[in-house]
Design a protein around this motif. Structure first.
Motif, PDB file in Angstrom:
ATOM      1  N   LYS A 345       0.849  -1.189   0.000  1.00 18.10           N
ATOM      2  CA  LYS A 345       0.000   0.000   0.000  1.00 18.10           C
ATOM      3  C   LYS A 345       0.889   1.244   0.000  1.00 18.10           C
ATOM      4  CE  LYS A 345      -3.579  -0.085   2.647  1.00 18.10           C
ATOM      5  NZ  LYS A 345      -4.397  -0.106   3.888  1.00 18.10           N
ATOM      6  N   VAL A 346       0.675   2.121  -0.980  1.00 15.44           N
ATOM      7  CA  VAL A 346       1.369   3.409  -1.052  1.00 15.44           C
ATOM      8  C   VAL A 346       0.333   4.494  -0.772  1.00 15.44           C
ATOM      9  CG1 VAL A 346       2.782   4.961  -2.438  1.00 15.44           C
ATOM     10  CG2 VAL A 346       2.954   2.479  -2.776  1.00 15.44           C
ATOM     11  N   LYS A 347       0.486   5.186   0.352  1.00 20.05           N
ATOM     12  CA  LYS A 347      -0.494   6.193   0.760  1.00 20.05           C
ATOM     13  C   LYS A 347       0.138   7.579   0.642  1.00 20.05           C
ATOM     14  CE  LYS A 347      -3.314   5.231   4.075  1.00 20.05           C
ATOM     15  NZ  LYS A 347      -3.927   4.982   5.403  1.00 20.05           N
ATOM     16  N   ILE A 348      -0.472   8.441  -0.161  1.00 17.59           N
ATOM     17  CA  ILE A 348       0.019   9.802  -0.396  1.00 17.59           C
ATOM     18  C   ILE A 348      -1.017  10.771   0.165  1.00 17.59           C
ATOM     19  CG2 ILE A 348       0.804  11.460  -2.131  1.00 17.59           C
ATOM     20  CD1 ILE A 348       1.382   9.045  -3.963  1.00 17.59           C
ATOM     21  N   THR A 349      -0.642  11.495   1.217  1.00 19.59           N
ATOM     22  CA  THR A 349      -1.575  12.369   1.926  1.00 19.59           C
ATOM     23  C   THR A 349      -1.067  13.799   1.908  1.00 19.59           C
ATOM     24  OG1 THR A 349      -2.077  10.518   3.410  1.00 19.59           O
ATOM     25  CG2 THR A 349      -2.825  12.696   4.093  1.00 19.59           C
ATOM     26  N   ASP A 350      -1.957  14.751   1.652  1.00 18.48           N
ATOM     27  CA  ASP A 350      -1.574  16.160   1.680  1.00 18.48           C
ATOM     28  C   ASP A 350      -2.538  16.957   2.550  1.00 18.48           C
ATOM     29  OD1 ASP A 350      -3.828  17.351   0.143  1.00 18.48           O
ATOM     30  OD2 ASP A 350      -3.014  16.213  -1.530  1.00 18.48           O
ATOM     31  N   THR A 351      -2.184  18.200   2.806  1.00 23.33           N
ATOM     32  CA  THR A 351      -3.012  19.096   3.629  1.00 23.33           C
ATOM     33  C   THR A 351      -3.590  20.218   2.783  1.00 23.33           C
ATOM     34  OG1 THR A 351      -1.053  20.382   4.253  1.00 23.33           O
ATOM     35  CG2 THR A 351      -1.706  18.587   5.727  1.00 23.33           C
ATOM     36  N   GLY A 352      -3.851  19.912   1.522  1.00 21.41           N
ATOM     37  CA  GLY A 352      -4.344  20.926   0.601  1.00 21.41           C
ATOM     38  C   GLY A 352      -5.847  21.137   0.702  1.00 21.41           C
ATOM     39  N   CYS A 353      -6.414  21.638  -0.391  1.00 22.84           N
ATOM     40  CA  CYS A 353      -7.834  21.990  -0.404  1.00 22.84           C
ATOM     41  C   CYS A 353      -8.743  20.785  -0.517  1.00 22.84           C
ATOM     42  CB  CYS A 353      -8.116  22.959  -1.557  1.00 22.84           C
ATOM     43  SG  CYS A 353      -7.684  22.308  -3.187  1.00 22.84           S
ATOM     44  N   GLY A 354      -8.176  19.611  -0.825  1.00 26.23           N
ATOM     45  CA  GLY A 354      -8.981  18.405  -0.900  1.00 26.23           C
ATOM     46  C   GLY A 354      -9.781  18.305  -2.187  1.00 26.23           C
ATOM     47  N   ILE A 355     -10.576  17.253  -2.278  1.00 22.78           N
ATOM     48  CA  ILE A 355     -11.405  17.000  -3.455  1.00 22.78           C
ATOM     49  C   ILE A 355     -12.863  17.118  -3.055  1.00 22.78           C
ATOM     50  CG2 ILE A 355     -12.008  15.325  -5.246  1.00 22.78           C
ATOM     51  CD1 ILE A 355      -9.245  14.068  -4.822  1.00 22.78           C
ATOM     52  N   PRO A 356     -13.637  17.954  -3.727  1.00 26.22           N
ATOM     53  CA  PRO A 356     -15.057  18.100  -3.371  1.00 26.22           C
ATOM     54  C   PRO A 356     -15.768  16.756  -3.358  1.00 26.22           C
ATOM     55  CG  PRO A 356     -14.411  19.764  -4.964  1.00 26.22           C
ATOM     56  CD  PRO A 356     -13.247  18.828  -4.847  1.00 26.22           C
ATOM     57  N   GLU A 357     -16.616  16.562  -2.384  1.00 26.53           N
ATOM     58  CA  GLU A 357     -17.288  15.273  -2.208  1.00 26.53           C
ATOM     59  C   GLU A 357     -18.170  14.921  -3.393  1.00 26.53           C
ATOM     60  OE1 GLU A 357     -19.961  12.978   1.204  1.00 26.53           O
ATOM     61  OE2 GLU A 357     -19.184  15.003   1.554  1.00 26.53           O
ATOM     62  N   ASP A 358     -18.726  15.946  -4.074  1.00 28.07           N
ATOM     63  CA  ASP A 358     -19.656  15.658  -5.164  1.00 28.07           C
ATOM     64  C   ASP A 358     -18.980  15.062  -6.390  1.00 28.07           C
ATOM     65  OD1 ASP A 358     -18.317  18.038  -5.545  1.00 28.07           O
ATOM     66  OD2 ASP A 358     -19.911  18.920  -6.749  1.00 28.07           O
ATOM     67  N   ILE A 359     -17.659  15.207  -6.524  1.00 29.42           N
ATOM     68  CA  ILE A 359     -16.970  14.606  -7.670  1.00 29.42           C
ATOM     69  C   ILE A 359     -15.961  13.548  -7.248  1.00 29.42           C
ATOM     70  CG2 ILE A 359     -17.181  16.754  -8.967  1.00 29.42           C
ATOM     71  CD1 ILE A 359     -14.113  17.030  -8.627  1.00 29.42           C
ATOM     72  N   ARG A 360     -15.884  13.259  -5.938  1.00 31.73           N
ATOM     73  CA  ARG A 360     -14.866  12.320  -5.456  1.00 31.73           C
ATOM     74  C   ARG A 360     -15.043  10.940  -6.070  1.00 31.73           C
ATOM     75  NH1 ARG A 360     -14.351  12.518   0.798  1.00 31.73           N
ATOM     76  NH2 ARG A 360     -13.906  14.685   0.233  1.00 31.73           N
ATOM     77  N   GLY A 399      -7.877  13.413   3.817  1.00 28.75           N
ATOM     78  CA  GLY A 399      -6.782  13.202   4.737  1.00 28.75           C
ATOM     79  C   GLY A 399      -7.275  13.141   6.173  1.00 28.75           C
ATOM     80  N   PRO A 400      -6.337  13.051   7.126  1.00 26.88           N
ATOM     81  CA  PRO A 400      -6.718  13.005   8.541  1.00 26.88           C
ATOM     82  C   PRO A 400      -7.550  14.218   8.942  1.00 26.88           C
ATOM     83  CG  PRO A 400      -4.398  12.446   8.262  1.00 26.88           C
ATOM     84  CD  PRO A 400      -4.885  12.942   6.930  1.00 26.88           C
ATOM     85  N   GLY A 401      -8.612  13.964   9.697  1.00 24.96           N
ATOM     86  CA  GLY A 401      -9.471  15.066  10.125  1.00 24.96           C
ATOM     87  C   GLY A 401     -10.254  15.694   8.991  1.00 24.96           C
ATOM     88  N   GLU A 402     -10.511  14.899   7.908  1.00 23.87           N
ATOM     89  CA  GLU A 402     -11.248  15.409   6.741  1.00 23.87           C
ATOM     90  C   GLU A 402     -10.561  16.610   6.104  1.00 23.87           C
ATOM     91  OE1 GLU A 402     -13.914  13.948   5.341  1.00 23.87           O
ATOM     92  OE2 GLU A 402     -13.599  12.366   6.802  1.00 23.87           O
ATOM     93  N   ARG A 403      -9.239  16.683   6.266  1.00 23.19           N
ATOM     94  CA  ARG A 403      -8.483  17.790   5.689  1.00 23.19           C
ATOM     95  C   ARG A 403      -7.598  17.268   4.565  1.00 23.19           C
ATOM     96  NH1 ARG A 403      -3.561  21.124   8.595  1.00 23.19           N
ATOM     97  NH2 ARG A 403      -3.306  22.740   7.004  1.00 23.19           N
ATOM     98  N   GLY A 404      -7.563  18.002   3.452  1.00 22.03           N
ATOM     99  CA  GLY A 404      -6.718  17.594   2.350  1.00 22.03           C
ATOM    100  C   GLY A 404      -7.240  16.368   1.632  1.00 22.03           C
ATOM    101  N   ALA A 405      -6.333  15.697   0.937  1.00 22.00           N
ATOM    102  CA  ALA A 405      -6.691  14.511   0.162  1.00 22.00           C
ATOM    103  C   ALA A 405      -5.736  13.375   0.481  1.00 22.00           C
ATOM    104  CB  ALA A 405      -6.667  14.822  -1.335  1.00 22.00           C
ATOM    105  N   CYS A 406      -6.222  12.166   0.281  1.00 22.56           N
ATOM    106  CA  CYS A 406      -5.411  10.967   0.502  1.00 22.56           C
ATOM    107  C   CYS A 406      -5.642  10.015  -0.664  1.00 22.56           C
ATOM    108  CB  CYS A 406      -5.769  10.295   1.827  1.00 22.56           C
ATOM    109  SG  CYS A 406      -4.833   8.784   2.144  1.00 22.56           S
ATOM    110  N   VAL A 407      -4.573   9.711  -1.391  1.00 24.06           N
ATOM    111  CA  VAL A 407      -4.631   8.768  -2.499  1.00 24.06           C
ATOM    112  C   VAL A 407      -3.898   7.502  -2.080  1.00 24.06           C
ATOM    113  CG1 VAL A 407      -4.095   8.344  -4.921  1.00 24.06           C
ATOM    114  CG2 VAL A 407      -4.693  10.652  -4.162  1.00 24.06           C
ATOM    115  N   THR A 408      -4.578   6.369  -2.153  1.00 23.03           N
ATOM    116  CA  THR A 408      -3.996   5.103  -1.722  1.00 23.03           C
ATOM    117  C   THR A 408      -3.900   4.151  -2.902  1.00 23.03           C
ATOM    118  OG1 THR A 408      -4.969   5.374   0.481  1.00 23.03           O
ATOM    119  CG2 THR A 408      -4.179   3.185  -0.104  1.00 23.03           C
TER     120      THR A 408
END
Length: 421
Positions: A345-360, A399-408
């Motif tokens: 498993k390669v997990k890439i996590t950032d603290t950016g603006c994230g991905i809107p839930e409606d297009i996730r 990402g953690p705390g619903e912040r940013g994005a996490c691609v696994t």
């Protein structure tokens, strides 16, 4: 002589029975075992003054009785020892076969009494309740055992329904997930078929248009309207060609590649190529490589482009700076109670603006992007195609705390390593 009830009046005894018959209403089949156990303990306290009360549930795979909860928690070890000794002397199996509340001497707690309540329904044995009380055996009346039996049966029925409800819920979620995957796969397959069929029909006339536009532009006056119009035609023709070429790049066979790659080296190379961009964006990058990890299925260059594409997305989502974390871990998928194939498993996590839930849920489809007209929305789609050809999966979340994005990314280990990782 009339039998002594152990309660002041017959109506009081009847009230107790009626009260415990409403156990299902108080517990509820949708609330889970923990809540049911809490309700059971409260009712148990009203019947029997106990020092210890423990719940053992049957493991469906091993068919062993496993301790689920004990009150008080500090007496867990003594409770386990009590059960072991009762099993060794054959009393426990006798109680379970009898399917009725039983009173017997405690083997661990001297001068105390053990009360065992089998949790059984018509179809199965769910577990058992063990209570330790300071009351002598003779002080526990038949009426008390009757109430304990009613409570145990009510608890058994509620637990069985709760297990069935949980099983149905998981099956429903699994079916929904499978349906979504089938729809997603069919969408991408349709796009692939359309791309293969239409690519040559698009590129061939496009090359002719672009070629004539270049010739006309050579004969047009510089900075004139015809020259500017032709430049725009050439630019947009190139954009169309880039879109088609991007789709064609990953239109090949979906078969799993036989090549393998060192995932640590792939990530390190991708980070070295994006190092300058990360520093320019004031993004702190942390990478935790996993030493001595076996190779994964896939081509090193393809996987590196996947990692770079995801990293670049993260950097663009953090224009004011932030944190980018990449972690690697190995795990194994269990199949039918047996250890299955190994994955990384390669997990890439950032603290950016994230991905809107409606297009996730659609972000892995081609031409879906959060960048407006600045991008074509092919990066994650191409990443999806590469990972799928390797026999892996890609998941997009927060990402953690619903912040940013996490691609696994989940990539299978190469065949000669996958069965013993």
């Amino acid at each position: 002589m009339p039998v002594e009830l152990g309660y002041e009046t017959v109506p009081e005894f009847i009230d107790k029975i009626e009260d415990f018959s409403h156990f299902q209403e108080k517990a509820g089949i949708t609330s889970g075992v923990e809540h049911i156990w809490g309700v059971f303990l409260k009712d148990m306290e009203r019947i029997l003054n106990f020092d210890l009360c423990a719940l053992f549930l049957v493991n469906e795979e091993t068919h062993e009785f496993e301790l689920y909860g004990v009150a008080p928690e500090a007496m867990r070890d003594e409770c386990l020892k009590e059960l072991d000794l009762q099993i060794e002397c054959g009393v426990f199996s006798w109680v379970i076969d009898r399917r009725l509340p039983s009173v017997l001497p405690s083997t661990v707690f001297k001068k105390r009494t053990a009360v065992m309540l089998p949790l059984c329904t018509v179809n199965r044995t769910l577990g058992a309740v063990l209570s330790i009380t300071q009351l002598e055996e003779s002080a526990i009346t038949m009426e008390t055992l009757k109430l304990l039996g009613i409570l145990a049966r009510q608890c058994s029925l509620v637990m069985e329904n709760a297990f069935l409800y949980d099983h149905l819920r998981k099956e429903h979620e699994s079916l929904q997930k499978a349906q979504s995957q089938i729809i997603q796969t069919e969408k991408l397959a349709s796009i692939g078929r359309l791309t293969r069929a239409a690519s040559h029909e698009i590129l061939n006339p496009l090359n002719i248009i672009s070629g004539y536009a270049h010739l006309l532009k050579l004969g047009a006056e510089r900075d004139s309207k015809p020259s500017r119009y032709l430049a725009e035609i050439i630019k947009e023709s190139g954009r169309i060609a880039k879109v088609v070429s991007g789709l064609m790049q990953f239109k090949g066979s979906d078969a799993v590649k036989t090549s393998s790659a060192d995932i640590n080296a792939v990530v390190e190379k991708a980070l070295s190529l994006t190092e300058y961009a990360a520093k320019f964006n004031k993004v702190a990058v942390s990478f935790a490589p996993m030493p001595e990890i076996p190779p994964v299925v896939g081509d090193s260059e393809d996987l590196m482009q996947v990692i770079i594409s995801i990293i670049n997305n993260s950097l663009e989502a953090m224009p004011e700076g932030g944190d980018l974390e990449i972690g690697i871990e190995a795990y194994r998928v269990n199949e039918a109670g047996q250890e299955g194939k190994g994955f990384v498993k390669v997990k890439i996590t950032d603290t950016g603006c994230g991905i809107p839930e409606d297009i996730r849920e659609r972000v892995l489809e081609p031409f879906v992007t959060t960048k407006g007209d600045k991008a074509m929305g092919l990066g994650l789609y191409m990443a999806y195609c590469v990972v799928q050809r390797c026999g892996g999966t890609i998941q997009i979340g927060s990402g953690p705390g619903e912040r940013g994005a996490c691609v696994t990314l989940a990539l299978p280990l190469a065949d000669k390593y996958g069965d013993r990782a």
